[in-house]
Scaffold this motif. Sequence first.
Motif, PDB file in Angstrom:
ATOM      1  N   LEU A   1       0.835  -1.197   0.000  1.00 33.61           N
ATOM      2  CA  LEU A   1       0.000   0.000   0.000  1.00 33.61           C
ATOM      3  C   LEU A   1       0.872   1.249   0.000  1.00 33.61           C
ATOM      4  CD1 LEU A   1      -2.756  -0.863   2.620  1.00 33.61           C
ATOM      5  CD2 LEU A   1      -2.962  -0.878   0.138  1.00 33.61           C
ATOM      6  N   SER A   2       0.378   2.268  -0.673  1.00 34.57           N
ATOM      7  CA  SER A   2       1.044   3.571  -0.637  1.00 34.57           C
ATOM      8  C   SER A   2      -0.022   4.641  -0.811  1.00 34.57           C
ATOM      9  CB  SER A   2       2.096   3.681  -1.737  1.00 34.57           C
ATOM     10  OG  SER A   2       1.496   3.989  -2.977  1.00 34.57           O
ATOM     11  N   PRO A   3       0.289   5.864  -0.437  1.00 33.05           N
ATOM     12  CA  PRO A   3      -0.690   6.948  -0.602  1.00 33.05           C
ATOM     13  C   PRO A   3      -1.040   7.202  -2.064  1.00 33.05           C
ATOM     14  CG  PRO A   3       1.129   7.632   0.805  1.00 33.05           C
ATOM     15  CD  PRO A   3       1.487   6.298   0.231  1.00 33.05           C
ATOM     16  N   TYR A   4      -0.233   6.709  -2.972  1.00 26.13           N
ATOM     17  CA  TYR A   4      -0.419   6.995  -4.391  1.00 26.13           C
ATOM     18  C   TYR A   4      -1.238   5.963  -5.138  1.00 26.13           C
ATOM     19  CZ  TYR A   4       3.360   9.978  -2.962  1.00 26.13           C
ATOM     20  OH  TYR A   4       4.117  10.886  -2.274  1.00 26.13           O
ATOM     21  N   ASP A   5      -1.393   4.756  -4.584  1.00 31.09           N
ATOM     22  CA  ASP A   5      -2.119   3.739  -5.337  1.00 31.09           C
ATOM     23  C   ASP A   5      -3.106   2.923  -4.496  1.00 31.09           C
ATOM     24  OD1 ASP A   5      -0.494   2.070  -3.882  1.00 31.09           O
ATOM     25  OD2 ASP A   5       0.503   1.153  -5.584  1.00 31.09           O
TER      26      ASP A   5
ATOM     27  N   SER B   1      -6.648   1.873  -3.216  1.00 29.26           N
ATOM     28  CA  SER B   1      -7.955   1.949  -3.858  1.00 29.26           C
ATOM     29  C   SER B   1      -8.909   2.843  -3.072  1.00 29.26           C
ATOM     30  CB  SER B   1      -8.567   0.553  -3.996  1.00 29.26           C
ATOM     31  OG  SER B   1      -9.015   0.083  -2.747  1.00 29.26           O
ATOM     32  N   THR B   2      -9.843   3.406  -3.795  1.00 25.20           N
ATOM     33  CA  THR B   2     -10.868   4.246  -3.187  1.00 25.20           C
ATOM     34  C   THR B   2     -11.668   3.446  -2.161  1.00 25.20           C
ATOM     35  OG1 THR B   2     -11.020   5.545  -5.203  1.00 25.20           O
ATOM     36  CG2 THR B   2     -12.865   5.710  -3.686  1.00 25.20           C
ATOM     37  N   GLU B   3     -11.893   2.179  -2.445  1.00 23.57           N
ATOM     38  CA  GLU B   3     -12.652   1.324  -1.536  1.00 23.57           C
ATOM     39  C   GLU B   3     -11.980   1.230  -0.175  1.00 23.57           C
ATOM     40  OE1 GLU B   3     -14.579  -3.161  -1.449  1.00 23.57           O
ATOM     41  OE2 GLU B   3     -12.803  -2.798  -2.679  1.00 23.57           O
ATOM     42  N   VAL B   4     -10.681   1.055  -0.156  1.00 27.18           N
ATOM     43  CA  VAL B   4      -9.929   0.950   1.101  1.00 27.18           C
ATOM     44  C   VAL B   4      -9.952   2.286   1.840  1.00 27.18           C
ATOM     45  CG1 VAL B   4      -7.638   0.592   2.116  1.00 27.18           C
ATOM     46  CG2 VAL B   4      -8.458  -0.941   0.325  1.00 27.18           C
ATOM     47  N   ILE B   5      -9.723   3.360   1.124  1.00 22.61           N
ATOM     48  CA  ILE B   5      -9.716   4.687   1.757  1.00 22.61           C
ATOM     49  C   ILE B   5     -11.072   4.980   2.384  1.00 22.61           C
ATOM     50  CG2 ILE B   5      -9.580   7.170   1.294  1.00 22.61           C
ATOM     51  CD1 ILE B   5      -7.486   6.424  -0.901  1.00 22.61           C
ATOM     52  N   GLU B   6     -12.141   4.731   1.645  1.00 26.85           N
ATOM     53  CA  GLU B   6     -13.483   4.999   2.166  1.00 26.85           C
ATOM     54  C   GLU B   6     -13.817   4.106   3.356  1.00 26.85           C
ATOM     55  OE1 GLU B   6     -16.037   4.667  -1.244  1.00 26.85           O
ATOM     56  OE2 GLU B   6     -15.494   6.666  -1.954  1.00 26.85           O
ATOM     57  N   ALA B   7     -13.399   2.852   3.317  1.00 28.51           N
ATOM     58  CA  ALA B   7     -13.665   1.941   4.429  1.00 28.51           C
ATOM     59  C   ALA B   7     -12.971   2.417   5.699  1.00 28.51           C
ATOM     60  CB  ALA B   7     -13.216   0.521   4.069  1.00 28.51           C
TER      61      ALA B   7
END
Length: 44
Positions: free
Chosen positions: A19-23, A25-31
């Motif tokens: 994981l990195s701040p650049y790639d 997924s939106t799904e992970v960020i929203e969760a």
Amino acid sequence: MTQQLQETIDAAWENRANLSPYDTSTEVIEAVEHVITELNNGSS
């Protein structure tokens, strides 16, 4: 926490080395944001 949120976060945790701040997924960020918001509100 819903089953889907838990599965999304668990999968991200298992894949944390990639994981990195650049790639991420939106799904992970929203969760993660959803769970943090719920915790801040005293829910869950």
